[in-house]
Design a protein around this motif. Sequence first.
Motif, PDB file in Angstrom:
ATOM      1  N   ALA A 421       0.829  -1.208   0.000  1.00 21.83           N
ATOM      2  CA  ALA A 421       0.000   0.000   0.000  1.00 21.83           C
ATOM      3  C   ALA A 421       0.860   1.253   0.000  1.00 21.83           C
ATOM      4  CB  ALA A 421      -0.910  -0.020   1.218  1.00 21.83           C
ATOM      5  N   SER A 422       1.938   1.220   0.816  1.00 25.49           N
ATOM      6  CA  SER A 422       2.811   2.386   0.869  1.00 25.49           C
ATOM      7  C   SER A 422       3.491   2.609  -0.483  1.00 25.49           C
ATOM      8  CB  SER A 422       3.846   2.226   1.995  1.00 25.49           C
ATOM      9  OG  SER A 422       4.641   1.095   1.772  1.00 25.49           O
ATOM     10  N   ALA A 423       3.829   1.487  -1.174  1.00 23.99           N
ATOM     11  CA  ALA A 423       4.455   1.614  -2.489  1.00 23.99           C
ATOM     12  C   ALA A 423       3.494   2.265  -3.478  1.00 23.99           C
ATOM     13  CB  ALA A 423       4.881   0.235  -2.982  1.00 23.99           C
ATOM     14  N   ARG A 424       2.214   1.870  -3.414  1.00 23.27           N
ATOM     15  CA  ARG A 424       1.250   2.450  -4.336  1.00 23.27           C
ATOM     16  C   ARG A 424       1.063   3.938  -4.036  1.00 23.27           C
ATOM     17  NH1 ARG A 424      -3.899  -1.670  -5.021  1.00 23.27           N
ATOM     18  NH2 ARG A 424      -2.716  -3.425  -5.889  1.00 23.27           N
ATOM     19  N   MET A 425       1.022   4.267  -2.767  1.00 26.34           N
ATOM     20  CA  MET A 425       0.848   5.678  -2.402  1.00 26.34           C
ATOM     21  C   MET A 425       2.039   6.495  -2.888  1.00 26.34           C
ATOM     22  SD  MET A 425      -0.968   5.800   1.342  1.00 26.34           S
ATOM     23  CE  MET A 425      -0.117   4.510   2.162  1.00 26.34           C
ATOM     24  N   ARG A 426       3.203   5.933  -2.744  1.00 31.31           N
ATOM     25  CA  ARG A 426       4.414   6.648  -3.122  1.00 31.31           C
ATOM     26  C   ARG A 426       4.377   7.018  -4.609  1.00 31.31           C
ATOM     27  NH1 ARG A 426       7.810   9.910  -1.064  1.00 31.31           N
ATOM     28  NH2 ARG A 426       7.415  10.904  -3.044  1.00 31.31           N
ATOM     29  N   GLU A 427       3.788   6.080  -5.385  1.00 29.67           N
ATOM     30  CA  GLU A 427       3.719   6.309  -6.829  1.00 29.67           C
ATOM     31  C   GLU A 427       2.764   7.432  -7.183  1.00 29.67           C
ATOM     32  OE1 GLU A 427       2.756   2.605  -8.576  1.00 29.67           O
ATOM     33  OE2 GLU A 427       4.764   1.760  -8.235  1.00 29.67           O
ATOM     34  N   CYS A 428       1.910   7.763  -6.214  1.00 26.89           N
ATOM     35  CA  CYS A 428       0.955   8.842  -6.487  1.00 26.89           C
ATOM     36  C   CYS A 428       1.546  10.213  -6.185  1.00 26.89           C
ATOM     37  CB  CYS A 428      -0.310   8.657  -5.630  1.00 26.89           C
ATOM     38  SG  CYS A 428      -1.208   7.154  -6.001  1.00 26.89           S
ATOM     39  N   LEU A 429       2.782  10.225  -5.678  1.00 25.75           N
ATOM     40  CA  LEU A 429       3.363  11.479  -5.181  1.00 25.75           C
ATOM     41  C   LEU A 429       4.521  11.933  -6.051  1.00 25.75           C
ATOM     42  CD1 LEU A 429       3.459  10.526  -1.387  1.00 25.75           C
ATOM     43  CD2 LEU A 429       1.702  11.843  -2.585  1.00 25.75           C
ATOM     44  N   ARG A 430       4.861  13.240  -5.877  1.00 21.94           N
ATOM     45  CA  ARG A 430       6.039  13.784  -6.546  1.00 21.94           C
ATOM     46  C   ARG A 430       7.281  13.489  -5.680  1.00 21.94           C
ATOM     47  NH1 ARG A 430       4.025  19.869  -7.316  1.00 21.94           N
ATOM     48  NH2 ARG A 430       3.494  19.456  -5.144  1.00 21.94           N
ATOM     49  N   GLU A 431       8.365  13.764  -6.290  1.00 22.35           N
ATOM     50  CA  GLU A 431       9.631  13.503  -5.591  1.00 22.35           C
ATOM     51  C   GLU A 431       9.742  14.350  -4.338  1.00 22.35           C
ATOM     52  OE1 GLU A 431      13.146  11.340  -5.335  1.00 22.35           O
ATOM     53  OE2 GLU A 431      11.661  11.208  -6.941  1.00 22.35           O
ATOM     54  N   SER A 432       9.202  15.564  -4.432  1.00 21.05           N
ATOM     55  CA  SER A 432       9.336  16.497  -3.310  1.00 21.05           C
ATOM     56  C   SER A 432       8.331  16.242  -2.206  1.00 21.05           C
ATOM     57  CB  SER A 432       9.204  17.941  -3.807  1.00 21.05           C
ATOM     58  OG  SER A 432       7.954  18.090  -4.460  1.00 21.05           O
ATOM     59  N   ASP A 433       7.355  15.401  -2.472  1.00 22.84           N
ATOM     60  CA  ASP A 433       6.356  15.118  -1.449  1.00 22.84           C
ATOM     61  C   ASP A 433       6.899  14.080  -0.478  1.00 22.84           C
ATOM     62  OD1 ASP A 433       4.810  16.804  -2.924  1.00 22.84           O
ATOM     63  OD2 ASP A 433       3.767  15.170  -4.002  1.00 22.84           O
ATOM     64  N   THR A 434       6.300  14.056   0.717  1.00 25.91           N
ATOM     65  CA  THR A 434       6.764  13.101   1.730  1.00 25.91           C
ATOM     66  C   THR A 434       5.616  12.234   2.163  1.00 25.91           C
ATOM     67  OG1 THR A 434       8.461  14.588   2.555  1.00 25.91           O
ATOM     68  CG2 THR A 434       7.751  12.844   4.034  1.00 25.91           C
ATOM     69  N   LEU A 435       5.849  10.924   2.112  1.00 19.69           N
ATOM     70  CA  LEU A 435       4.889   9.955   2.644  1.00 19.69           C
ATOM     71  C   LEU A 435       5.518   9.353   3.895  1.00 19.69           C
ATOM     72  CD1 LEU A 435       2.347   8.102   2.462  1.00 19.69           C
ATOM     73  CD2 LEU A 435       3.721   6.570   1.026  1.00 19.69           C
ATOM     74  N   ALA A 436       4.818   9.346   4.994  1.00 19.61           N
ATOM     75  CA  ALA A 436       5.355   8.795   6.234  1.00 19.61           C
ATOM     76  C   ALA A 436       4.331   7.875   6.873  1.00 19.61           C
ATOM     77  CB  ALA A 436       5.720   9.920   7.189  1.00 19.61           C
ATOM     78  N   ARG A 437       4.888   6.915   7.634  1.00 19.49           N
ATOM     79  CA  ARG A 437       3.986   6.024   8.393  1.00 19.49           C
ATOM     80  C   ARG A 437       4.111   6.406   9.845  1.00 19.49           C
ATOM     81  NH1 ARG A 437       4.877  -0.099  10.102  1.00 19.49           N
ATOM     82  NH2 ARG A 437       2.724  -0.642  10.740  1.00 19.49           N
ATOM     83  N   LEU A 438       2.952   6.718  10.444  1.00 16.81           N
ATOM     84  CA  LEU A 438       2.963   7.137  11.854  1.00 16.81           C
ATOM     85  C   LEU A 438       2.836   5.948  12.770  1.00 16.81           C
ATOM     86  CD1 LEU A 438       0.746  10.350  11.733  1.00 16.81           C
ATOM     87  CD2 LEU A 438       3.223  10.125  11.531  1.00 16.81           C
ATOM     88  N   GLY A 439       2.325   4.838  12.233  1.00 17.78           N
ATOM     89  CA  GLY A 439       2.162   3.637  13.048  1.00 17.78           C
ATOM     90  C   GLY A 439       0.932   2.894  12.572  1.00 17.78           C
ATOM     91  N   GLY A 440       0.877   1.592  12.774  1.00 22.10           N
ATOM     92  CA  GLY A 440      -0.260   0.772  12.371  1.00 22.10           C
ATOM     93  C   GLY A 440      -0.577   0.977  10.903  1.00 22.10           C
ATOM     94  N   ASP A 441      -1.816   1.302  10.633  1.00 20.07           N
ATOM     95  CA  ASP A 441      -2.224   1.513   9.255  1.00 20.07           C
ATOM     96  C   ASP A 441      -2.459   2.992   8.980  1.00 20.07           C
ATOM     97  OD1 ASP A 441      -4.334   1.880  10.907  1.00 20.07           O
ATOM     98  OD2 ASP A 441      -5.756   0.666   9.745  1.00 20.07           O
ATOM     99  N   GLU A 442      -1.733   3.830   9.713  1.00 18.56           N
ATOM    100  CA  GLU A 442      -1.921   5.274   9.624  1.00 18.56           C
ATOM    101  C   GLU A 442      -0.733   5.919   8.908  1.00 18.56           C
ATOM    102  OE1 GLU A 442      -4.132   7.755  12.929  1.00 18.56           O
ATOM    103  OE2 GLU A 442      -1.968   7.721  13.259  1.00 18.56           O
ATOM    104  N   PHE A 443      -1.010   6.626   7.829  1.00 21.15           N
ATOM    105  CA  PHE A 443       0.030   7.276   7.029  1.00 21.15           C
ATOM    106  C   PHE A 443      -0.255   8.766   6.949  1.00 21.15           C
ATOM    107  CE2 PHE A 443      -0.284   2.940   5.635  1.00 21.15           C
ATOM    108  CZ  PHE A 443       1.032   2.540   5.450  1.00 21.15           C
ATOM    109  N   VAL A 444       0.766   9.552   6.740  1.00 21.93           N
ATOM    110  CA  VAL A 444       0.576  10.984   6.485  1.00 21.93           C
ATOM    111  C   VAL A 444       1.334  11.357   5.215  1.00 21.93           C
ATOM    112  CG1 VAL A 444       0.153  11.856   8.817  1.00 21.93           C
ATOM    113  CG2 VAL A 444       2.489  11.476   8.048  1.00 21.93           C
ATOM    114  N   VAL A 445       0.767  12.349   4.509  1.00 20.47           N
ATOM    115  CA  VAL A 445       1.413  12.801   3.278  1.00 20.47           C
ATOM    116  C   VAL A 445       1.624  14.308   3.398  1.00 20.47           C
ATOM    117  CG1 VAL A 445       1.166  13.059   0.790  1.00 20.47           C
ATOM    118  CG2 VAL A 445       0.346  10.985   1.907  1.00 20.47           C
ATOM    119  N   LEU A 446       2.830  14.757   3.110  1.00 19.59           N
ATOM    120  CA  LEU A 446       3.130  16.192   3.113  1.00 19.59           C
ATOM    121  C   LEU A 446       3.326  16.638   1.669  1.00 19.59           C
ATOM    122  CD1 LEU A 446       3.987  18.881   4.455  1.00 19.59           C
ATOM    123  CD2 LEU A 446       6.325  17.979   4.552  1.00 19.59           C
TER     124      LEU A 446
END
Lengths: 539, 264
Positions: A421-446
């Motif tokens: 899932a994180s890989a798919r999300m990453r593909e939706c983002l630009r290089e300058s964007d940040t995808l982080a996992r806060l814990g469990g199934d919770e992610f944040v995108v900057l």
Amino acid sequence: MKRPALVTNLLLPTAVGLFSLALTGWLWQHERETLDASRRADFDFSVRQAAGRIEQRIATYEQMLRAARGLFNASDDVSASDFRRFVDDLIAGTELSGLQAMIFTPYLAGHQIASHVAIRRRTDSPGYTIEPPPGGRDPVAPVTYIAPDSPINRRALGHDLFTSPPRREAMLQARDSGTVAISPKIHLKMDQAVTSPAFAIYLAVYEPGRPTDSVANRQAALRGWVHIAFRIHDLMASLYGEIAPGVALRIYDGTRTDSDSLMFDSDPDATDAAPPRFATTEYISFPQHTWALRIRTTPAFDQHHSRRSARIIAIGGGLGSLLLALFTWQLTTGRSRAHARAQVMTCELRASEERMRHMAQHDPLTQLPNRALFSDRLQAALARARRDRQLAGLMFVDLDRFKTINDLFGHAVGDRLLVAASARMRECLRESDTLARLGGDEFVVLLPHIDSPADAELVAERIRATLVQPFGLDGHELHISASVGIGIYPDHGLDDTALMKSADDAMYRAKDVGGNRLNFASHPVPAQSRCAPPAPLTS
Amino acid sequence: MKPDRLLRQLLVATLALAAGLVRAADLPDCSRPLTLALHDHGLLYSRQTDTGIDKDFADALTRRSGCRINIVVMPRARIWQLIESGGLDFSLSGISNAQRERFAGFAWYFSNKYYLLVRRDAGVQRVADFTRNPALRLGAIRSFRYSPSANRMIDALDADLRVSYASGLAPLYETLLANQIHGMIIEPFDYPAVESAHIREQTTILEFDDPPVPHGLIMSKRSVPPAEQARWHALVDGLRADGSVERIFDKYFKPELSRAMTRF
């Protein structure tokens, strides 16, 4: 031009090793030459010693003969017992085992023979005869006095020495020269069974008071001879120990060194298969006669003068040179090797630090930035947006029904689902964007650079849409969805805490209404929210 | 008798006595019998005939010194050993070198050159040819030394074991004729033997490029003190100066050769 390091590093050790080897070679050669010189000197000494001992022994015999001549010069009437006593006293206590007999032989003209025999029979030897009988021989030289007195020596009494041509020749030489003469090889009358080569040394005795200053005068004054008979083997046996070990000696009568002339061989069992290291011929010159001494080394000589020390120098020097070269290499390359080692260790340390830093800032499962790194980047993004008066987006993404999948398929599948899932999300983002996992199934995108909230919405929708697609894991097709809360700086919070809270609240609101949807933060209230029906977990 | 004549006679007698005393003081010490060794070597001394230059010179020494000198004959190598040890006082016809100077004193009375007697079939045209051919062997008398070139030659050959040593000349001539050796070093004293027909037919003589080497009375430093050596040296010089040495050599050599050997 800079030389390659390998060449530079090997240059000095090679030079040191070669120098040491050259030094070893020189020492080895010097030792060999010294040993060779020593061997040669020992051999030369042995040659001189052998010849000298024989000459001295013959000289001793000559002195004894001169003493005996003195006896006859001192008295006109030397009896057989006088002669025996003289000889017994002369050789008493001396080491002259090679001497077989000392003899006095008168020179007798034909007219003197009968009276000579008569006197001998009357005074000393009743059965005395001249052998072979004189017949018409003139002159004769019969053995008259012989000492030491023994049955064997007595066999020679009366033997006419002039019947033996070699004896006669030597006796006449002695007469003419007035000094000693040595016979060629003869067979002693006493040696009936022994075939050992023997010799006789003659010294003429002259009538006392007669002139002897010329050959003619000596011939005219001749009275007889004193002589010594000796066997060559006895002579050499008496010199035993005088010849150096490892040296063999052959004595030849005359200057020829053939088997017919051979008289003595100290090493008769030796074969001529291996040539001797040293061999020479030395000639001992007697008046009118010569002995040839063939002197050679035997294998024992080489054993006695081994080159072990040269071999030790060669082996020890070779090994030492190798060790010295290695030691030099160690010394010369120590710094560079230590430097290289330090570089490796520094690299390893930096890698380790990098790993530690990565571990501290990233989620170990998905390798996405963790809360701490995300927080840093969020603060930095907000600071930049604040400075540039731009917008920034923050999204909270929570996977719907992830807990159910975890419970149904296990943590391993759940973990792989998170990674996918994180890989798919990453593909939706630009290089300058940040995808982080806060814990469990919770992610944040900057999203640090957006022009409007719609940009964030677009990205959020892309994420929602991609996560709705089924995941194929371990033969299962898994279906999940995502609830996304969107916060926009500065609309929904002026700092990270406020913005995070706004986005988090928005996400929960999306989740509360069934998930699989986007939701902007509450202020301003998002213009629209998109909904999609929840998907089954599997198909 | 007139007084002045008597005085003159007394003066002459006194001077004669003084001269005799001075002469006696210069003569060697004869308080003990001395030993002198000869070696059998061509015209120097023949044991066979008990004659030779050295024998005559020894007799001259005996007469001039008034000493009792016991003459013995022995190999040359033994002579040098005994001179070194002090077991022998004198020998004759010796040449010097650094090693011998350590243990012997010398009083020269003749000099001569050295020659290489070599077989004609050895293919030797010059002295150096002999050394170059490894098949050639040299015969030599043990302990003999020669002129510088001859010494260098014999030392080089000896290092290669190419020298056959003998204690006298006779076996060297014999082995030379038998082709067992191919050359030997000779001196003028060896001319009579060399001039014998069978040796002359088979050999040729090459000259070493060296000046004549002085020969002399050998005095053992161990048994003859320096002051005595000086007296013997003076005695030998006297024998040379009054022509006695030359007269001895005249008995054995032609006058021109005798002169060349004794006037140096």
